[in-house]
Write an enzyme that holds these catalytic residues in place. Structure first.
Site, mmCIF file in Angstrom:
data_model
loop_
_atom_site.group_PDB
_atom_site.id
_atom_site.type_symbol
_atom_site.label_atom_id
_atom_site.label_comp_id
_atom_site.label_asym_id
_atom_site.label_seq_id
_atom_site.Cartn_x
_atom_site.Cartn_y
_atom_site.Cartn_z
ATOM 1 C CE LYS A 146 50.386 39.412 44.839
ATOM 2 N NZ LYS A 146 49.135 39.485 44.076
ATOM 3 C CG ASN A 147 48.319 35.553 44.802
ATOM 4 O OD1 ASN A 147 48.306 36.790 44.828
ATOM 5 N ND2 ASN A 147 48.907 34.872 43.834
ATOM 6 N NE ARG A 165 43.967 41.095 36.752
ATOM 7 C CZ ARG A 165 42.996 41.118 35.863
ATOM 8 N NH1 ARG A 165 42.888 42.116 35.051
ATOM 9 N NH2 ARG A 165 42.128 40.131 35.777
ATOM 10 C CB CYS A 175 47.697 44.017 34.150
ATOM 11 S SG CYS A 175 47.944 42.267 34.142
ATOM 12 N NE ARG A 230 46.067 38.804 35.418
ATOM 13 C CZ ARG A 230 46.700 38.965 36.571
ATOM 14 N NH1 ARG A 230 47.633 39.858 36.699
ATOM 15 N NH2 ARG A 230 46.390 38.218 37.606
ATOM 16 C CB ILE A 240 36.793 39.533 35.024
ATOM 17 C CG1 ILE A 240 36.013 40.767 34.562
ATOM 18 C CG2 ILE A 240 38.071 39.933 35.712
ATOM 19 C CD1 ILE A 240 35.319 41.487 35.726
ATOM 20 C CG ASP A 241 36.003 35.704 29.806
ATOM 21 O OD1 ASP A 241 37.017 35.919 30.503
ATOM 22 O OD2 ASP A 241 35.963 34.798 28.955
ATOM 23 C CG LEU A 242 36.586 32.324 32.286
ATOM 24 C CD1 LEU A 242 37.884 31.572 32.519
ATOM 25 C CD2 LEU A 242 35.636 31.459 31.447
ATOM 26 C CG ASP A 299 52.179 34.321 40.497
ATOM 27 O OD1 ASP A 299 51.997 34.808 39.376
ATOM 28 O OD2 ASP A 299 51.333 34.391 41.417
ATOM 29 N NE ARG A 322 50.418 44.909 42.661
ATOM 30 C CZ ARG A 322 50.364 43.903 41.791
ATOM 31 N NH1 ARG A 322 51.024 43.957 40.657
ATOM 32 N NH2 ARG A 322 49.613 42.851 42.016
HETATM 33 C C1 UD1 Z 1 45.825 34.650 40.214
HETATM 34 C C2 UD1 Z 1 46.952 35.213 41.049
HETATM 35 C C3 UD1 Z 1 48.157 35.513 40.180
HETATM 36 C C4 UD1 Z 1 48.570 34.272 39.403
HETATM 37 C C5 UD1 Z 1 47.374 33.695 38.658
HETATM 38 C C6 UD1 Z 1 47.671 32.364 37.981
HETATM 39 C C7 UD1 Z 1 45.762 36.384 42.800
HETATM 40 C C8 UD1 Z 1 45.415 37.682 43.440
HETATM 41 N N1 UD1 Z 1 46.484 36.443 41.685
HETATM 42 O O1 UD1 Z 1 45.462 35.652 39.264
HETATM 43 O O2 UD1 Z 1 49.239 35.916 41.038
HETATM 44 O O3 UD1 Z 1 49.580 34.609 38.473
HETATM 45 O O4 UD1 Z 1 46.275 33.471 39.562
HETATM 46 O O5 UD1 Z 1 48.114 31.443 38.908
HETATM 47 O O6 UD1 Z 1 45.451 35.318 43.324
HETATM 48 N N2 UD1 Z 1 41.146 34.186 32.464
HETATM 49 C C9 UD1 Z 1 40.175 34.440 31.505
HETATM 50 N N3 UD1 Z 1 38.970 34.884 31.936
HETATM 51 C C10 UD1 Z 1 38.698 35.087 33.253
HETATM 52 C C11 UD1 Z 1 39.683 34.829 34.215
HETATM 53 C C12 UD1 Z 1 40.909 34.372 33.785
HETATM 54 O O7 UD1 Z 1 40.395 34.260 30.317
HETATM 55 O O8 UD1 Z 1 37.561 35.496 33.564
HETATM 56 C C13 UD1 Z 1 42.467 33.722 32.024
HETATM 57 C C14 UD1 Z 1 43.586 34.706 32.370
HETATM 58 O O9 UD1 Z 1 43.721 35.729 31.408
HETATM 59 C C15 UD1 Z 1 44.778 33.781 32.422
HETATM 60 C C16 UD1 Z 1 44.179 32.482 32.996
HETATM 61 O O10 UD1 Z 1 42.788 32.559 32.762
HETATM 62 O O11 UD1 Z 1 45.261 33.541 31.129
HETATM 63 C C17 UD1 Z 1 44.415 32.250 34.466
HETATM 64 O O12 UD1 Z 1 44.079 33.427 35.176
HETATM 65 P P1 UD1 Z 1 43.558 33.400 36.671
HETATM 66 O O13 UD1 Z 1 43.851 32.062 37.290
HETATM 67 O O14 UD1 Z 1 42.168 33.870 36.722
HETATM 68 O O15 UD1 Z 1 44.486 34.485 37.346
HETATM 69 P P2 UD1 Z 1 44.086 35.513 38.478
HETATM 70 O O16 UD1 Z 1 43.076 34.933 39.380
HETATM 71 O O17 UD1 Z 1 43.831 36.839 37.847
#
Ligand code: UD1
Length: 419
Positions: free
Chosen positions: A22-23, A92, A116, A121, A123-125, A303, A396
């Site tokens: 999926k990912n 997302r 969620c 979660r 998306i600032d980064l 996960d 999902r």
């Molecule tokens: C992806 C996976 C999800 C998995 C996660 C961590 C997909 C579709 N989903 O989610 O199944 O659980 O990786 O392995 O691939 N963060 C910020 N700012 C940002 C982005 C992330 O603070 O802009 C934080 C998040 O809140 C979290 C951490 O960074 O605490 C890691 O998140 P991230 O690796 O980005 O997860 P996803 O890509 O959303």
């Protein structure tokens, strides 16, 4: 709405195949927006999230045809560069349209996904990454409005982010000049995306390490790709075998992607036979509680935390499970407790203790994707009948989990939930 009904007690045995990840497939699908043409993917799982991605892509000028495990995505110029709230909030991963749209059209309008069940979660980064490539970004009415002709830049992520790394990677492949992504996520799904981008003509080095170098190219060509196996699904199926004391072989997986899970299961007392593309968990009557902390790849995946916790409810001795990635990923704990598990959740740490009596079946509520899987696993060993409600979470991200479990001897079925 459906529910999954499980009669606990069957010892699983046999073999089953992992589906495509999926990912991996979701970012791959969004990467098609980078160029016109006919993109072809194989080993595509049948998931509600894949369906949601198709829906969004169709609004962005891409037509998906999903036939069995094959998918072709025919891309032409986007009639719109907007990823609507309605679609992003449902899934997302839709924010992964930001990088490709911006790189290709010089503009993108993507809804903020909001929080969620497992945490805020943000998306600032992702946004910082786009800014480092020269984009101008405004947040207005719940949308990210991004503009600009992208140029190579240096991005150092504060926190390792899988989605952030993928979004910036997709943006950087068409940016003019060289981009370095530091503290990049090393997950196999990032590598799979990079592989496809390179098949399309992108110049990328270092995917799978913490520094990725991208040399922008002028244009890309649609290509063909086989999606990597889903390591989380494979891990869930191995834990399903393990928790019932059974012997289960998961075929069509990449064993090295599951090293962290196998290391922790070995520590608990399990043994495996491992081949080039399969893992078989051996029968084990008793295992012990062990401690674990979720960390980015190659560490123990968040996960699989909920599923591993289900396994630990059956262990002799206590285990301390620490969730370091998401702040609210213990939603399965109260539901596991409804089945009789002895778990003390603290902030980000859960202590799972021995139970004197077996788990007892009960109706439980799925709260997110992996929590649902954990409840199904617990149901496999609970006495009597467990009903897991709100299975749309499970759909999902798992391709026919109940069918696969049934083929291993589990008494699992899906029924309409009339309540
Ligand atoms: C992806 C996976 C999800 C998995 C996660 C961590 C997909 C579709 N989903 O989610 O199944 O659980 O990786 O392995 O691939 N963060 C910020 N700012 C940002 C982005 C992330 O603070 O802009 C934080 C998040 O809140 C979290 C951490 O960074 O605490 C890691 O998140 P991230 O690796 O980005 O997860 P996803 O890509 O959303």
């Amino acid at each position: 709405m459906d529910k999954i009904v499980i009669k606990g007690g069957a010892k699983l045995s046999g073999s089953v195949s992992a589906s495509g990840a999926k990912n991996s497939v979701l970012p791959l699908m969004f990467s098609t927006l980078l160029c016109d043409g006919e993109h072809e993917f194989s080993n595509v799982p049948k998931l509600a999230d894949v369906h949601s991605a198709c829906k969004l892509l169709s609004e962005l000028g891409a037509e998906c045809k999903h036939d069995g495990t094959n998918m072709s995505i025919s891309v032409s110029k986007a009639p719109s560069i907007e990823a609507r709230y309605d679609l992003v909030r449902k899934m997302r991963a839709s924010v992964l349209s930001l990088g490709p749209l911006l790189a290709r059209y010089g503009e993108a309008v993507v809804s903020l996904p909001g929080g969620c069940a497992i945490g805020t979660r943000p998306i600032d980064l992702h946004i910082d990454g786009m800014k480092a490539l020269g984009a101008e970004i405004e947040i207005k009415n719940g949308y990210v409005i991004a503009k600009g002709k992208l140029k190579g830049g240096n991005i150092l992520f504060d926190t390792t982010t899988v989605g952030g790394t993928e979004n910036v990677l997709m943006a950087a492949v068409l940016a003019e000049g060289v981009t370095y992504i530091e503290n990049a996520a090393k997950e196999p799904e990032v590598v799979d995306l990079a592989e496809y981008l390179m098949k399309m003509g992108a110049r990328i080095e270092g995917a799978g390490t913490s520094i990725i170098r991208v040399e922008g190219v002028k244009d890309l060509k649609a290509a063909k790709h086989k999606v990597i196996p889903d390591r989380i699904e494979a891990g869930t199926l191995l834990i399903a075998g393990a928790i019932t004391g059974g012997k289960v072989r998961v075929n069509d997986c990449v064993p090295e992607h599951l090293d962290a899970l196998m290391a922790k299961m070995r520590e608990a007392g399990f043994k495996f036979e491992v081949g080039d593309n399969f893992i078989e968990v051996q029968e084990c009557q008793a295992w012990k509680g062990i401690d674990l902390t979720t960390t980015p790849h190659p560490g123990f995946p968040t996960d699989l935390q909920a599923q591993f916790m289900a396994l630990m409810t059956q262990a002799a001795g206590s285990s301390v499970i620490t969730e370091s990635i998401f702040e609210n990923r213990f939603m399965h704990v109260p539901e596991l407790k409804r089945l009789g598990a002895n778990i003390q959740p603290k902030t980000r740490v859960a202590i799972v203790k021995n139970i004197e009596a077996p788990l007892k079946g009960a109706p439980v509520m799925a709260t997110d994707l992996r929590a649902s899987a954990s409840l199904v696993l617990a149901g496999l060993v609970a006495e009597g009948q467990t009903e897991v409600k709100r299975v749309y979470h499970l759909d999902r991200g798992y391709d026919d989990l109940e069918g696969k479990l049934r083929s291993l001897g589990a008494q699992v079925e899906r029924r309409a939930d009339d309540q």
